[in-house]
Design a protein around this motif. Structure first.
Motif, PDB file in Angstrom:
ATOM      1  N   TYR A 165      33.891  -7.636 -33.448  1.00 24.63           N
ATOM      2  CA  TYR A 165      33.526  -7.063 -34.672  1.00 24.63           C
ATOM      3  C   TYR A 165      33.000  -5.561 -34.999  1.00 24.63           C
ATOM      4  O   TYR A 165      33.063  -4.978 -35.973  1.00 24.63           O
ATOM      5  N   TYR A 166      32.524  -5.520 -33.650  1.00 22.63           N
ATOM      6  CA  TYR A 166      31.897  -3.846 -33.641  1.00 22.63           C
ATOM      7  C   TYR A 166      32.187  -3.527 -32.061  1.00 22.63           C
ATOM      8  O   TYR A 166      31.852  -4.391 -31.275  1.00 22.63           O
ATOM      9  N   VAL A 167      32.087  -2.159 -31.895  1.00 21.45           N
ATOM     10  CA  VAL A 167      32.223  -1.838 -30.761  1.00 21.45           C
ATOM     11  C   VAL A 167      31.100  -0.600 -30.685  1.00 21.45           C
ATOM     12  O   VAL A 167      31.236   0.277 -31.348  1.00 21.45           O
ATOM     13  N   ALA A 168      30.188  -0.579 -29.732  1.00 25.65           N
ATOM     14  CA  ALA A 168      28.996   0.068 -29.713  1.00 25.65           C
ATOM     15  C   ALA A 168      28.920   1.088 -28.357  1.00 25.65           C
ATOM     16  O   ALA A 168      29.563   0.624 -27.178  1.00 25.65           O
ATOM     17  N   PHE A 210      30.900  -4.190 -26.484  1.00 22.81           N
ATOM     18  CA  PHE A 210      31.585  -4.989 -27.558  1.00 22.81           C
ATOM     19  C   PHE A 210      30.844  -6.230 -28.184  1.00 22.81           C
ATOM     20  O   PHE A 210      30.218  -7.057 -27.366  1.00 22.81           O
ATOM     21  N   TRP A 211      30.389  -6.092 -29.522  1.00 23.96           N
ATOM     22  CA  TRP A 211      29.791  -7.044 -30.234  1.00 23.96           C
ATOM     23  C   TRP A 211      30.563  -8.237 -30.651  1.00 23.96           C
ATOM     24  O   TRP A 211      31.556  -8.131 -31.269  1.00 23.96           O
ATOM     25  N   GLY A 212      30.040  -9.470 -30.349  1.00 22.42           N
ATOM     26  CA  GLY A 212      30.700 -10.764 -31.039  1.00 22.42           C
ATOM     27  C   GLY A 212      29.741 -11.437 -31.682  1.00 22.42           C
ATOM     28  O   GLY A 212      28.468 -11.233 -31.732  1.00 22.42           O
ATOM     29  N   ILE A 213      30.092 -12.383 -32.442  1.00 19.89           N
ATOM     30  CA  ILE A 213      29.360 -13.453 -33.091  1.00 19.89           C
ATOM     31  C   ILE A 213      29.247 -14.558 -32.119  1.00 19.89           C
ATOM     32  O   ILE A 213      30.412 -15.042 -31.556  1.00 19.89           O
ATOM     33  N   PHE A 270      37.875   1.327 -33.730  1.00 17.89           N
ATOM     34  CA  PHE A 270      38.277   0.160 -33.131  1.00 17.89           C
ATOM     35  C   PHE A 270      38.900  -0.821 -34.478  1.00 17.89           C
ATOM     36  O   PHE A 270      38.573  -0.565 -35.509  1.00 17.89           O
ATOM     37  N   VAL A 271      39.351  -1.720 -33.698  1.00 15.95           N
ATOM     38  CA  VAL A 271      39.695  -3.076 -34.822  1.00 15.95           C
ATOM     39  C   VAL A 271      39.314  -4.420 -34.325  1.00 15.95           C
ATOM     40  O   VAL A 271      38.807  -4.139 -33.115  1.00 15.95           O
TER      41      VAL A 271
END
Length: 277
Positions: free
Chosen positions: A123-126, A221-224, A270-271
């Motif tokens: 849900y986010y790319v850092a 890549f950030w995920g829950i 990003f998506v």
């Protein structure tokens, strides 16, 4: 009691016990149903990482990008959201020991973490980048053999070890003391996500100006985060994230906290999509 009857009774008791155990295991593995039954989703966030999760100056309630995604998941489940601030090092233990339901706390994907927990779609790319004192170095590769600070147990520390293998990582519990070590000259560089560095650069420009070096050390890549066995919850969270992407809600949350109208003035490149390990 005759032996035959005792044997039948013992077998029946064993079967009942096994059945109870199976039911208990099934119940334990159905976290989605448990969350709905208790009426709340406990989401672990850092609480100290603007704009992802940080205190509102007026209300002191934790707000931010990660919180809005937690809120969307809670809303999709028809339950209230309970935010629980946690440290970087405690993120996975808090989840595996069942003190929180999900993690949305700057949780970058790594192969090691993916062995312990499940990740949602990204849900986010850092971008992991290096900060140095103004004019000290020109490129991130110049930090080879130098002392570089990062948050202990973070993907920033991993990025140093992977992409600056001759550098010496100096770790701290949270980003602020790791950045202070750079300002005090105790380290030559400080690695953290680009988002955090943009904020720190703006805050320190007058007294302790810094440069943010290229190229980035890593794409993160950030995920829950969720427990691996909770397949129903994992499926529901991913469905919610994909719906948020399709409806434009995910992009609106990004713009709210990081877009052109904020201090960060960043563009979303990003998506929401599955993380490819």
């Amino acid at each position: 009691m005759p032996f035959k009857n005792r044997l039948i009774s013992s077998l029946a008791a064993a079967a009942a016990s096994m059945g109870f155990a199976a039911l208990s295991t099934s119940a334990m593995a159905d976290q989605l149903a448990d969350i709905k039954a208790k009426g709340s989703l406990v989401c672990g966030v850092l609480g100290t990482s603007k704009p992802f999760s940080f205190p509102n100056p007026q209300t002191r309630e934790i707000q931010g990008y990660d919180v809005d995604f937690c809120s969307a998941v809670a809303k999709s489940l028809g339950v209230k959201l309970e935010i629980k601030p946690i440290s970087v090092a405690a993120r996975i233990p808090e989840l595996t020991q069942k003190r929180i339901d999900v993690i949305a706390a700057n949780l970058g994907w790594t192969a090691e973490r993916a062995q312990q927990i499940a990740y949602s779609d990204a849900y986010y790319v850092a971008l992991q980048k290096v900060a140095v004192k103004r004019g000290a170095f020109a490129r991130s590769t110049d930090l080879a053999g130098k002392r570089v600070s990062a948050t202990k147990g973070s993907t920033s520390e991993i990025a140093i070890r992977a992409f600056l293998p001759t550098a010496t990582p100096v770790t701290f519990q949270d980003p602020p003391p790791a950045f202070l070590a750079l300002q005090q000259g105790k380290v030559d560089g400080f690695v953290v996500t680009e988002m955090v560095l943009v904020q720190l650069k703006a805050q320190s420009e007058a007294d302790h100006p810094i440069d943010i070096l290229e190229p980035p050390l890593a794409e993160e890549f950030w995920g829950i985060g969720m427990r691996k066995e909770e397949t129903a919850l994992i499926g529901h969270v991913n469905k919610t994230l994909r719906q948020m992407e399709a409806s434009g809600e995910a992009a609106r949350i990004f713009d709210k906290w990081m877009g052109a109208g904020t201090d960060f003035k960043m563009k979303r490149g990003f998506v929401v999509k599955p993380i490819q390990g």
